[in-house]
Design a protein around this motif. Structure first.
Motif, PDB file in Angstrom:
ATOM      1  N   ARG A   1      -7.095  12.740   1.675  1.00 25.15           N
ATOM      2  CA  ARG A   1      -6.178  12.230   2.687  1.00 25.15           C
ATOM      3  C   ARG A   1      -5.702  10.819   2.361  1.00 25.15           C
ATOM      4  N   ILE A   2      -4.738  10.730   1.499  1.00 25.90           N
ATOM      5  CA  ILE A   2      -4.207   9.423   1.097  1.00 25.90           C
ATOM      6  C   ILE A   2      -2.698   9.523   0.869  1.00 25.90           C
ATOM      7  N   GLY A   3      -1.942   8.667   1.544  1.00 28.37           N
ATOM      8  CA  GLY A   3      -0.498   8.632   1.386  1.00 28.37           C
ATOM      9  C   GLY A   3      -0.022   7.196   1.501  1.00 28.37           C
ATOM     10  N   PHE A   4       1.281   6.991   1.298  1.00 31.79           N
ATOM     11  CA  PHE A   4       1.806   5.635   1.419  1.00 31.79           C
ATOM     12  C   PHE A   4       3.262   5.671   1.885  1.00 31.79           C
ATOM     13  N   ALA A   5       3.639   4.589   2.564  1.00 35.02           N
ATOM     14  CA  ALA A   5       5.009   4.411   3.031  1.00 35.02           C
ATOM     15  C   ALA A   5       5.565   3.157   2.387  1.00 35.02           C
ATOM     16  N   MET A   6       6.872   3.158   2.125  1.00 34.44           N
ATOM     17  CA  MET A   6       7.520   2.014   1.492  1.00 34.44           C
ATOM     18  C   MET A   6       8.755   1.605   2.283  1.00 34.44           C
ATOM     19  N   SER A   7       8.843   0.313   2.593  1.00 32.74           N
ATOM     20  CA  SER A   7       9.981  -0.230   3.327  1.00 32.74           C
ATOM     21  C   SER A   7      10.048  -1.726   3.081  1.00 32.74           C
TER      22      SER A   7
END
Length: 348
Positions: A215-221
């Protein structure tokens, strides 16, 4: 029978083509360091995932402040929606059902822009642009799209994002499958985040690196205010120590993605050749899955009787049970699928 034995027996009984993670499984770099990973499991996680974010910022050539990690792409999407609270959203369909689920839960009205059935589910740029009206608070696009494999060009995405910015529409771009393409750098919207404050990229390690259980994700902004609010919506230690380390090790595995591209190229050709005699139409074949169409009734159920599981697409908006998503697996498994289809269509 213990837990591990029962799990192995269960998993060996059915070959699952409905789950579209990397057919190579977990990168060897993780297996080679498994004792070290277990050795630090007693430590509290870094709540900011700083070391992982450093690796991600280097890979994607962006500032570390532009990245937020979470427990998978879904976690980050839920947090984003809870922060922005859109009242009206536009979703390009058929696509991943979870988008609509979380939007509806927050009371958001969901409008659909349908991909072109007559053009193998390609997108109509003019239609998407026409539907981006000032009352649309959020636009969601999956690129490549799940389950159709639809791939948007970077130039077209920039037109869409630019218009959305003028209309104060926030754009969520899900790129969970993009790195299955050897040419992903040509298509990724990650290179646009520094130019558009209304753009959020969501990605993860579940599909590309088969780290579903971690369970590992990432968001970029580039909008730190939104990322900070999203961070505050999660638990302080929401990404485990072992998940952070596993993700870093996956990024450091130099051979894994090269091997992935070699496998994908070989299996694309395999399916083009082997499916040709069947009354099955390949609609698209991008990323690590195929979307196929067949008039065969209950094809999913009949294949399940042969210990082969594929994804019936009837739950996707705009699709029926005549459409199926088939994950690309190893050659050995793919041959077993073809063998089962020969039995099903009496071609053996």
């Amino acid at each position: 029978m213990d837990f591990f034995s029962s799990t192995i027996v269960k998993n060996n009984r059915i070959i699952d083509f409905s789950i579209n993670t990397n057919p190579l499984g977990v990168p060897k770099n993780i297996f080679n360091n498994i004792e070290k990973i277990i050795g630090v499991s007693a430590l509290y996680p870094d709540p900011t995932c700083e070391e992982l974010r450093k690796h991600l910022s280097k890979k994607y050539c962006t500032d570390i402040s532009h990245i937020l990690c979470g427990t998978g792409a879904n976690d980050l999407f839920y947090r984003l929606v809870s922060v922005l609270k859109p009242e009206k959203a536009l979703v390009v369909v058929p696509t991943y059902e979870e988008y609509e689920k979380v939007l509806v839960q927050t009371g958001c009205q969901v409008n659909y822009c349908h991909l072109s059935l007559n053009k193998k589910f390609d997108y109509n740029l003019a239609e998407i642009l026409d539907m981006i009206q000032p009352d649309i608070d959020m636009l969601i696009i999956c690129n490549p799209n799940n389950p159709t494999g639809t791939l948007y060009t970077l130039a077209d995405l920039e037109q869409i994002i630019s218009l959305c910015q003028k209309n104060n529409t926030y754009v969520v771009l899900d790129e969970s499958f993009i790195e299955f393409l050897s040419t992903w750098e040509t298509y990724t919207g990650k290179q646009l985040i520094q130019y558009y404050s209304n753009l959020m990229i969501i990605d993860g390690f579940t599909k590309t690196y088969s780290l579903a259980g971690f369970r590992i994700g990432f968001a970029m902004s580039c909008t730190s205010e939104i990322l900070d609010k999203m961070y505050a919506r999660g638990q302080e230690y929401n990404v485990s120590t072992i998940a952070q380390i596993a993700a870093i090790l996956a990024l450091q595995d130099e051979h894994f993605m090269r091997n992935t591209y070699e496998l994908m190229d070989a299996e694309y050709q395999f399916f083009r050749t082997e499916l040709d005699p069947f009354p099955i139409t390949i609609i698209t074949m991008n990323a690590n899955f195929l979307l196929v169409y067949s008039e065969k009734e209950q094809m999913r159920e009949l294949l399940l009787d042969l210990n082969i599981k594929i994804r019936d697409c009837s739950q996707f908006v705009g699709l029926s049970n005549k459409y199926h998503r088939i994950a690309i697996r190893t050659r050995e498994d793919n041959q077993k699928l073809i063998f089962a289809l020969k039995k099903l269509f009496s071609l053996d």
